[in-house]
Design an enzyme around this catalytic site. Structure first.
Site, PDB file in Angstrom:
ATOM      1  N   LYS A 221      29.548   5.230  53.145  1.00  0.00           N
ATOM      2  CA  LYS A 221      28.424   6.152  53.343  1.00  0.00           C
ATOM      3  C   LYS A 221      27.181   5.608  52.642  1.00  0.00           C
ATOM      4  O   LYS A 221      26.080   5.612  53.194  1.00  0.00           O
ATOM      5  CB  LYS A 221      28.780   7.548  52.794  1.00  0.00           C
TER       6      LYS A 221
ATOM      7  N   ASP B 236      27.157  18.298  55.380  1.00  0.00           N
ATOM      8  CA  ASP B 236      28.477  18.357  56.012  1.00  0.00           C
ATOM      9  C   ASP B 236      28.595  19.541  56.973  1.00  0.00           C
ATOM     10  O   ASP B 236      29.534  19.608  57.759  1.00  0.00           O
ATOM     11  CB  ASP B 236      29.566  18.505  54.930  1.00  0.00           C
TER      12      ASP B 236
ATOM     13  N   GLN C 290      32.426  14.828  48.179  1.00  0.00           N
ATOM     14  CA  GLN C 290      33.535  14.205  48.899  1.00  0.00           C
ATOM     15  C   GLN C 290      34.827  15.005  48.681  1.00  0.00           C
ATOM     16  O   GLN C 290      35.207  15.290  47.555  1.00  0.00           O
ATOM     17  CB  GLN C 290      33.711  12.746  48.414  1.00  0.00           C
TER      18      GLN C 290
END
Ligand code: NAP
Length: 281
Positions: A52, A119, A96
């Site tokens: 990422k 997200d 995460q």
């Protein structure tokens, strides 16, 4: 049969995003920033975060990774999120997953400001998506959606079958397809006749986590098949779709690896830029 090349599609999307970042930089004299919080030492999480970070830098975003040991307490993490919520240089925040057991996932998700929730997991974004309003959309289903649209730009009236109803994949995928006027059937582990349901689909999206669950005789001719699954098996990484069999009947299919996976990170970058633009508005 069209082999849907996710690597190529992701590279094209990153190129578009790179250009957009340059335009935003000249307009606002700053670039969107993505901050990722990584807790613990789980190898897959470390790899995802590294990828990422690399992709974010490649398209010109400001990228930061905040690392905590497995033993970090919940309050420290929540306080850091609140600090990032108030930091104007941070456009998107991602924590995460999975988290250590002593940290409450829902509390973490709900502490992230919805406007910085790259997200798309915050209940406000989930609600906005299901109400058809502007929202951050979870990266993997967004990637699937963009791949489907490349093959079939007009989804009006198409019958879509989503296999799996997770908050991460199946449910947001369903909402995206509804928005495109598909007739959507969402299936799960208690579905009575999964094969029969799949056979009705013009589009099938499999997000289950069972190697090669969707077989060749579950798919009618000319179906678009999107395989979200990533399963480690003796013969390597395979998806939720029996690729060899299904590729003989499908109109188009994503391979695993190299299909949906690469689009997920590209969509995270896209979401970061969208968050930045919404904040500027
Ligand atoms: P999940 O949260 O475990 O959800 C799995 C879903 O599949 C559940 O809704 C479950 O039904 C359903 N299911 C289980 N067995 C079934 C069966 N026999 N028939 C029909 N449905 C069944 O999984 P997830 O997080 O959505 O992930 C799914 C897969 O995608 C995994 O392989 C994961 O590694 C992969 N993945 C890939 C990416 C990517 O970037 N490519 C990203 C995320 C995840 P119930 O609700 O009834 O239990």
């Amino acid at each position: 049969m069209i082999l849907i090349d996710g690597k190529k599609a992701a590279a094209e999307l990153r190129e578009e995003l790179k250009k957009e970042v340059l335009q935003l930089k000249s307009k606002y004299n700053t670039v969107p920033g993505l901050t990722v919080i990584l807790i613990g030492e789980l190898a897959p999480s470390k790899i995802y975060v590294k990828n990422k970070e690399k992709s974010a830098i490649e398209v010109g975003l400001k990228s930061e990774v905040i690392r905590y040991p497995e033993t970090v307490d919940e309050k420290t993490v929540l306080n850091k999120i609140k600090e990032l919520n108030n930091d104007a240089s941070v456009s998107g925040i991602l924590v995460q997953l999975p988290l250590p057991k002593h940290i409450n996932k829902q509390k973490v998700i709900e502490t992230i400001l919805p406007s910085k929730d790259v997200d798309g997991f915050h209940p406000m974004n989930v609600g906005n998506l299901s109400s058809g309003y502007e929202s951050s959309v979870p990266c993997t289903p967004l990637g699937c959606y963009l791949l489907i649209k490349k093959i079939e730009p007009n989804l009006n009236g198409k019958k879509a079958v989503v296999v799996g109803r997770s908050n991460l994949n199946g449910k947001p995928m369903t909402q995206l397809l509804l928005k495109e006027n598909c007739t959507v059937t969402i299936t799960h582990s208690k579905t009575k006749d999964l094969k029969g349901e799949c056979l009705k689909g013009d589009i099938i999206i499999a997000a289950v986590g069972i190697p090669e669950l969707v077989k060749g005789d579950w798919v009618k001719k000319d179906t678009i098949v999107i395989d979200v699954g990533i399963n480690k098996t003796e013969k390597g990484i395979v998806g939720d779709v029996a690729f060899e069999e299904v590729s003989k009947v499908a109109k188009a299919i994503t391979p695993v690896p190299g299909g949906v996976g690469p689009m997920t990170i590209a969509c995270l970058l896209k979401n970061t830029i969208e968050c930045f633009k919404r904040i500027q508005k």
